[in-house]
Write an enzyme that holds these catalytic residues in place. Structure first.
Site, short mmCIF file in Angstrom:
data_model
loop_
_atom_site.label_atom_id
_atom_site.label_comp_id
_atom_site.label_asym_id
_atom_site.label_seq_id
_atom_site.Cartn_x
_atom_site.Cartn_y
_atom_site.Cartn_z
CG PHE A 285 -6.75 -32.36 2.56
CD1 PHE A 285 -6.38 -33.67 2.34
CD2 PHE A 285 -7.93 -31.92 2.04
CE1 PHE A 285 -7.16 -34.51 1.57
CE2 PHE A 285 -8.72 -32.75 1.27
CZ PHE A 285 -8.33 -34.04 1.04
CD1 TRP B 70 0.08 -27.81 2.29
CD2 TRP B 70 -1.92 -28.18 1.38
NE1 TRP B 70 -0.84 -27.12 3.03
CE2 TRP B 70 -2.08 -27.33 2.49
CE3 TRP B 70 -3.06 -28.56 0.65
CZ2 TRP B 70 -3.32 -26.84 2.89
CZ3 TRP B 70 -4.30 -28.08 1.06
CH2 TRP B 70 -4.42 -27.23 2.16
CG HIS B 71 -4.36 -31.28 -1.70
ND1 HIS B 71 -3.54 -30.46 -2.43
CD2 HIS B 71 -5.54 -30.63 -1.60
CE1 HIS B 71 -4.21 -29.37 -2.77
NE2 HIS B 71 -5.42 -29.46 -2.28
N GLY B 72 -2.13 -34.40 1.07
CA GLY B 72 -2.17 -35.60 1.88
C GLY B 72 -0.94 -36.45 1.68
#
Lengths: 390, 469
Positions: free
Chosen positions: B469, B317-319
């Site tokens: 993000f 999810w963060h990248g």
């Protein structure tokens, strides 16, 4: 629920008041095109168009405009730098602060050394005149002993790069060892040192608040040039040294804008043997290599040779003959006056603006015996004129 | 638009607030919606339609689910459609390049990278709309009948771009009817200022320190540790400052958003850390992934699978980059170990050792987090253990640490709940001292504001880390 105290209310409304005052002031205040303090053009209102709106460049432009034209910008800029200085920071915005009021620009690893070598060599290969190359280190090299302790650079790098370039260029080029001269000037002439920089002893070869050298530094390099070129230099006391400003706050100062660092003096030379015609090529002809109008402005170094011109022709009518072409950056602007007593004509090229190539001009003027290339190491790597130097 | 910018603070916010307070009751939502759309369009004019489309899908989905109340079997259809569309858009806009890159490295049939630009805030608003659809499906909430109220929820500018991930159930009531009052404004504004100061005066300073260390050539092991510690502090202050500002803005408008950070760097274990760090995200994964998969109640093997799924996804999810996946799994492994192996033993250690244990793991984790380029990561990490031919201690530490010492100390102290403790103590002090502290507080607030303003004017643009993000 937590109760809000009267002082909390006061602080909130104080800040709300500040916000409203600033935004009102923004709409009322006249917009500036140029910042004297920062020595750069400020952004204007961006042009509106559908494309600009949709690719986000309108919003970006508006943001730059608002920040650049923000009321009280010049004062506001200084507070955070001052806070950082007081907090013990030894480097802010690429400026080393070893202590006291000393400031010096840091030096970034160059990436265009090969290109510099090629371009300098081509200028020499394309002309028949004697070509001299004078690369001038900046303060971080000559005053490296003053660098703050444990700084990430030791100040020797510029000299190493000068050595690489001097070894790499065409053998037709004669090299002027300006570094040696400047180092000697700094240590040997303590008397002058103190006379011209009472506010910062041992700091007379360069300005503190600007990235240029002082005229005294230029004189030292001139002596060295004479030795390399086989000329007899004119002694210091044949010139009159005049203090023309004591309120110079240059480009290094602008990076912090912190009044703690004070200002520099500007000294310039004149000589009774001069009888000058200075032709700036744009119809502007004077009899002095200096423009005192700039002393009133922030960018006072532009006093020397009237800031930037693509081509300048100086004639010393008191001289019989001798012609030299100088291909240079702004460091040369306070160096060139020392050439007037050796050459009747000095042709000056700033190849950031001069298009067409100096070598063509030099070959068409057979009287030119000498060519001097003079650049400083602090900005050489980013100089856009190197590409068109020959 | 960035909260800590001249444009926002001096033009957008005053104009918005004046209008918002002037118009009566229900019209406040219209003002909020219009300004939110301007706020979003400021940076991403093209993608505003994507956001409106995405919220339209979930709005219609809510209505359909409601209409199908009597037909439980058929309700799966609109839910599936909404999930596929929302997550599909997120997958395309965020992970297309990453997926094609993996494809190219695994197969001989290379394809050109699609080169999709990431729409700002898509990770945040997609999670909000997805949770809405699931909650309506589970009949935890009633669907919103008014599209514009729903859109206002999704694109409300305080929390649009970087969270907290506010669930519909949290604000459903307040969307229709909320108390907008002067004391809410004062409280919210103070919270907003806290965030502004933390972002501009601490996070950005820690960021400059990290930048200096990251780009320095030869560094000793201790300096390398200082580097990733500085990044950890930067990320924490940057991100939690954004949450502070979002919560503060919400409060000024009469909304109450959930807290997102509770001094996570003062955690005593990784389990504890995740109760305190980016709470709205970890609780989202808990409620919409972990528990639906069976949580820890379906046997050890399934629990391990669920842990893997949740932490793989949290990382991703963060990248769209392997280091984030690695970071997520690293935390998943440590959480599992704490649950099955040393969690109980850890609690018996002295408190100081527990803090030390947690902070070291967290800092190493963010060391992984910060390098999108695994090659750079592989160059940096050996320096932490003197495995890059670098010394344990070197003089350059004095340069880096010395230059930022006051800011580092401030960041360290503020990572612990000292301010609440101080206020509590002050509450018991005598009246004179309290008054003195109150007056000093006013002066300090104004001084910090001037410094923050100065910093904003100087570094005109410093975007928040979590925008990516």
């Amino acid at each position: 629920m937590e109760k809000i105290s009267i002082t909390q209310r006061i602080s909130v409304y104080l800040i709300c008041g500040m916000i409203l005052v600033f935004s009102a002031a923004f709409f009322i205040s006249p917009k500036r095109e140029f910042s004297e303090e920062e020595n750069r053009k400020l952004k204007g209102m961006p042009e509106f168009s559908k494309t600009a709106l949709f690719d986000g460049s309108f919003a970006g432009g508006l943001k730059d405009y608002v920040t650049d034209q923000f009321p009280g910008r010049d004062n506001l800029l200084s507070y955070i730098s001052a806070a950082e200085r007081i907090s013990g920071r030894k480097e802010i915005n690429g400026v080393y602060l070893p202590g006291g009021t000393i400031m010096m620009n840091s030096y970034e690893e160059p990436v265009n050394v090969e290109k510099d070598i090629t371009q300098f060599s081509k200028l020499a290969e394309n002309t028949d005149a004697d070509v001299y190359l004078c690369l001038v280190p900046s303060a971080v090299n000559i005053y490296r002993d003053l660098l703050p302790a444990y700084a990430p650079e030791d100040g020797k790098r510029q000299q190493e790069i000068i050595d690489v370039i001097y070894e790499g260029v065409s053998p037709r080029i004669k090299k002027v060892d300006a570094s040696r001269a400047l180092r000697q000037a700094r240590y040997n002439d303590q008397a002058l040192d103190d006379m011209y920089a009472a506010d910062a002893p041992h700091y007379s070869v360069y300005y503190r608040t600007d990235h240029h050298w002082k005229v005294y530094g230029a004189y030292a390099a001139y002596m060295e040039f004479c030795e390399t070129a086989g000329l007899t230099p004119y002694a210091q006391d044949l010139y009159s040294w005049n203090k023309v400003s004591d309120s110079f706050r240059g480009t290094i100062y602008s990076k912090l804008n912190d009044s703690y660092f004070g200002s520099d003096e500007i000294t310039s030379v004149s000589c009774e043997y001069w009888d000058l015609t200075v032709d700036y090529g744009d119809g502007n002809v004077t009899d002095s290599p200096y423009n005192p109008d700039y002393l009133e402005k922030r960018d006072s170094y532009s006093y020397f040779l009237d800031n930037q011109h693509s081509f300048i022709e100086v004639t010393n009518n008191a001289m019989e003959g001798g012609e030299i072409a100088v291909v240079k950056d702004s460091y040369a602007n306070c160096f060139i006056p020392f050439l007037f007593n050796h050459y009747r004509k000095v042709y000056i090229f700033d190849t950031r603006y001069y298009k067409g190539g100096p070598s063509k001009f030099i070959n068409e003027h057979k009287g030119i015996e000498d060519v001097l290339i003079l650049y400083n190491m602090g900005t050489l790597d980013n100089d856009t004129g190197i590409g068109g130097i020959y | 638009m960035v909260f800590s910018s001249i444009t926002f603070l001096f033009f957008f916010l005053p104009a918005f607030l004046i209008l918002y307070y002037l118009v009566p009751g229900r019209a406040k939502n219209v003002v909020l919606l219009v300004f939110s759309l301007i706020f979003y369009a400021w940076g991403e004019p093209k993608y505003i339609f994507l956001m409106m489309f995405s919220s339209m899908v979930d709005y219609l989905d809510g209505l359909a689910l409601n209409a199908l109340h009597a037909h439980p079997k058929m309700r799966k259809l609109p839910l599936a459609a909404a999930l596929i569309i929302n997550l599909g858009l997120l997958a395309y806009f965020k992970y297309a390049d990453f997926a094609v890159g993996i494809w190219n490295s695994l197969t001989p049939w290379d394809r050109e990278l699609p080169g999709v630009a990431l729409p700002i805030g898509i990770s945040f608003y997609t999670f909000q709309t997805v949770s809405y659809s699931i909650d309506v499906y589970k009949e935890r909430i009633k669907p919103e009948k008014n599209y514009f109220d729903y859109l206002t929820y999704v694109c409300m500018f305080p929390q649009l771009i970087a969270g907290p991930i506010v669930r519909f159930s949290t604000v459903q009531q307040e969307l229709k009817d909320r108390k907008v009052c002067e004391s809410g404004f004062v409280k919210g504004f103070r919270r907003f200022l806290t965030g502004l100061f933390r972002k501009v005066l601490i996070a950005d300073q820690c960021g400059a320190l990290w930048e200096g260390i990251r780009t320095a050539g030869n560094i000793s092991a201790v300096t390398a540790w200082l580097g990733i510690l500085a990044f950890t502090l930067q990320l924490y202050f940057d991100f939690s400052a954004y949450s502070d500002m979002a919560i503060g803005l919400g409060e000024m408008l009469g909304f109450h958003f959930p807290e997102n950070f509770l001094y996570p760097l003062s955690a005593t274990s990784i389990t504890d850390f995740w109760r305190k760090w980016h709470i709205s995200l970890s609780s989202w994964f808990r409620d919409y992934v972990y528990i639906p998969l069976g949580g820890n109640r379906a046997g050890t093997l399934k629990h391990l699978r669920n842990m893997f799924a949740v932490w793989f996804l949290t990382g991703l999810w963060h990248g769209a980059s392997w280091n984030f996946v690695l970071w997520g799994l690293y935390h998943g492994v440590l959480l599992t170990l704490e649950k099955y192996v040393w969690g109980k033993g850890l609690k018996k250690l002295p408190k100081l050792l527990q803090h030390l244990y947690a902070i070291v793991i967290v800092v190493v984790g963010f060391g992984i987090f910060t390098f999108d380029d695994l090659g750079e990561l592989a160059l940096y990490f050996p320096k932490l253990i003197c495995a890059a031919g670098n010394p344990f201690l070197g003089p350059e530490l004095i340069w880096h640490a010395g230059n930022y010492l006051p800011f580092l100390l401030a960041a360290f102290i503020l990572s612990f709940p000292v301010y609440p403790a101080f206020k509590e103590k002050l509450g018991k002090a005598d009246v004179h001292r309290r008054n003195l502290a109150e007056i000093l507080g006013v002066l300090a607030t104004v001084a910090l504001f001037v410094l923050a303003l100065s910093s904003m004017v100087r570094d005109s643009y410093s975007p928040f880390l979590y925008f990516r993000f």
